[in-house]
Enzyme design. Structure first.
Site, PDB file in Angstrom:
ATOM      1  CG  PHE A  64       4.165   0.723   9.658  1.00  0.00           C
ATOM      2  CD1 PHE A  64       5.161   1.597   9.968  1.00  0.00           C
ATOM      3  CD2 PHE A  64       2.734   0.901  10.306  1.00  0.00           C
ATOM      4  CE1 PHE A  64       4.897   2.320  11.044  1.00  0.00           C
ATOM      5  CE2 PHE A  64       3.189   1.979  11.310  1.00  0.00           C
ATOM      6  CZ  PHE A  64       4.044   2.695  11.529  1.00  0.00           C
ATOM      7  CG  MET A 120       3.622   7.784   5.290  1.00  0.00           C
ATOM      8  SD  MET A 120       3.423   8.762   3.809  1.00  0.00           S
ATOM      9  CE  MET A 120       2.276   7.990   2.948  1.00  0.00           C
ATOM     10  N   PRO A 121       4.494   3.715   3.180  1.00  0.00           N
ATOM     11  CG  PRO A 121       6.232   2.971   1.506  1.00  0.00           C
ATOM     12  CD  PRO A 121       5.907   3.965   2.605  1.00  0.00           C
ATOM     13  CB  ILE A 122       1.156  -0.578   4.832  1.00  0.00           C
ATOM     14  CG1 ILE A 122       0.796   0.773   5.692  1.00  0.00           C
ATOM     15  CG2 ILE A 122       1.030  -1.756   5.873  1.00  0.00           C
ATOM     16  CD1 ILE A 122      -0.626   0.992   6.306  1.00  0.00           C
ATOM     17  CD  GLN A 152      -2.836  -1.233   2.399  1.00  0.00           C
ATOM     18  OE1 GLN A 152      -2.034  -1.705   3.475  1.00  0.00           O
ATOM     19  NE2 GLN A 152      -3.959  -0.900   2.503  1.00  0.00           N
TER      20      GLN A 152
END
Lengths: 78, 78, 78, 78, 78, 78
Positions: free
Chosen positions: F48, F1-3, D7
């Site tokens: 994360f 802010m990748p997940i 994501q």
């Protein structure tokens, strides 16, 4: 209270269709909700279904974007 | 490092609004981040929030697309 | 019909607690359901909340397992 | 049969690019599939990768929409 | 390459069963894979199914942990 | 802010190991965080990673629980 999430590529299943149709989506919702009712006894009203359509560029298989993966596999088996 | 994912249908809450507004999204982000801080002591900077808007055709409830489910329920209780 | 998914590490917030407590979970469920009601007008009965606890070995931040990341950050700022 | 979900915010990494490019997506698919092969011995053909791009309005960090969070952080450290 | 994720509470459907049984899981896998084949023409080999069992303390409905929600609803309708 | 979310079956990759090891998990976290840095320029601190281990009974492929699917495939190709 089951939640069923169905992820598929955004593409049609018939000539001329560029995505999953409204009728196909309704059939997926009906079928998966009935499955939870039949197997686990969950009332239809207790199940949520979410369909996520993913662009083919955003879906990978075999280390490749899925369209490229299909082309290579087709040429191998052809 | 909590991650909060909020899935809602893509539709407005007020007349004329076709989707969740930027202000409503900011309120969801603020509220859920503060909740994690207040309940579990997580610093605001450690929380990610992702809002996923889902087309109403892609959301199922009661074995039906959600708009159809709402219509039937409204006609029953009306 | 919102769905709120809250992912946190499986660890306690107070001395002696090895995980999120039942009371803390109930507070997260209450708070996030009320947030959806207050911001988007969703009835409480229409919201599902799922809390996922993740072992600290399975959570990465800064390219490291999170416990290791915290140790390094603490030693830097100490 | 691993599934890797990535994501990211929907924005470009270079001037003029408004989103992740097709080449960058292919590199993410290739890299993550090879990682699963190298670390866990999973064949490339057994791994699915799904890339989810999230509008910046829909991504929260520090209790704020991410663009606002970045602006404040930049002004603090400037 | 569809992915079907089924989230249910970890509890049995028959007296004495504390969780979803292996047979029920196999039925969910079979049924959802066949659904994707029948509706969208996806080969069985192209579908992954992941079943996630969630502790009842970790599932919220109506702003309450689900067991509490059920108790209140049962007492209302009783 | 990748997940990055990595879902794998809960099983070992070497004789005697019943699950993914701590070292393998650290390698997955490091590799995927570095991938996001190298491809999209995301700082390591902004990523994360969540690893989800799924019991083999809960993972379906080819319409079957994955262990059964592997047995049938092995007997076909043997």
């Amino acid at each position: 209270m089951p939640i069923v999430t169905i992820q598929v590529t955004r593409e049609g299943t018939t000539p001329g269709a560029a995505s999953v149709t409204v009728e196909e989506k309704a059939a997926l919702i009906k079928g998966s909700s009935e499955l939870l009712r039949d197997v686990l006894g969950k009332p239809l009203e207790a199940t949520f279904v979410v369909i996520e359509e993913v662009d083919t560029d955003n879906w990978g298989w075999g280390g490749l974007p899925v369209q490229e993966f299909r082309r290579r596999r087709a040429s191998q088996t052809g």
